[in-house]
Design a protein around this motif. Structure first.
Motif: not given
Length: 232
Positions: A123-130, A155-157, A164-174
């Motif tokens: 929210x403070x604009x530091x996406x890389x640190x987030x 990643x989508x932002x 981002x799709x890779x992250x979603x693929x990981x998410x649906x496995x757990x």
């Protein structure tokens, strides 16, 4: 106790939390209640004052109380987290990052502290640190889908949809299984023109939570679009 919503925050970019998210948040609030009940009476008294201040939407007073609590209990991670939430509520995301960082340092095993910290960073604009914060969370809790979902949103932002799709693929496995996560992945598929995969994900979301409105709305849009094309 610190009222619901102040034990942890609404993760970055999510305005339609599903049952899986709400269940996880309620579980953390229950753990927070136990932690507060184990604190001395003066702590609990100030906590009650803070609760009333928030219910009255007096966030300036809530912050004053949080600062008093911090002075009295400088090594309490929940107080640091609470202070960060109030600072974020007051629009001071960059200041809140420091409070959340202190909460993480004091209690590095609390997943929600990382979520709150990354939210404030984004929210403070530091996406890389987030993203770095969320990667740290995932490293310590690799079986928690909420961490991967947050990573995908970041990643989508950044317009990194393949990652981002890779992250979603990981998410649906757990766990937890989440209608929101399947819907988010469906949205990404739809954006890339993979309508059939999007439909599968929206249906999977509704299988998990039949009343999840965004998934149903997306299916309705696709159906209406298909009918309109046939009528041309």
């Amino acid at each position: 106790m610190f009222i619901d919503g102040y034990a942890q925050g609404n993760p970055y970019g999510y305005n339609d939390l599903d049952e899986a998210y709400l269940t996880e948040m309620k579980a953390e609030n229950a753990r927070l209640t136990k932690r507060i009940q184990s604190q001395p009476e003066p702590f609990q008294k100030m906590n009650t004052e803070a609760t009333y201040a928030i219910r009255n939407k007096d966030y300036a007073l809530a912050l004053q109380i949080a600062l008093r609590m911090e002075t009295a209990y400088p090594k309490n991670a929940d107080v640091k987290n609470f202070k960060g939430k109030i600072q974020s509520k007051n629009g001071d995301a960059s200041v809140a990052v420091q409070s959340f960082s202190e909460a993480v340092r004091l209690e590095p095993k609390n997943n929600w502290f990382y979520i709150n910290k990354a939210t404030a960073e984004a929210e403070s604009g530091d996406i890389q640190t987030a993203l770095k914060t969320i990667n740290t969370l995932i490293a310590q809790s690799p079986d928690w889908s909420i961490g991967y979902n947050f990573k995908a949103a970041l990643l989508h932002s950044m317009n990194k949809d393949a990652e981002a799709l890779t992250a979603y693929n990981d998410a649906v496995k757990v766990k937890p299984e989440s209608a929101q996560i399947f819907t988010n992945r469906g949205d990404l598929y739809l954006k890339s023109g993979q309508k059939d995969k999007a439909v599968q994900d929206y249906k999977a979301a509704l299988a998990i939570q039949p009343d999840y409105e965004r998934a149903q709305a997306k299916l309705n849009e696709i159906a209406q679009s298909t009918v309109s094309k046939k009528d041309r």
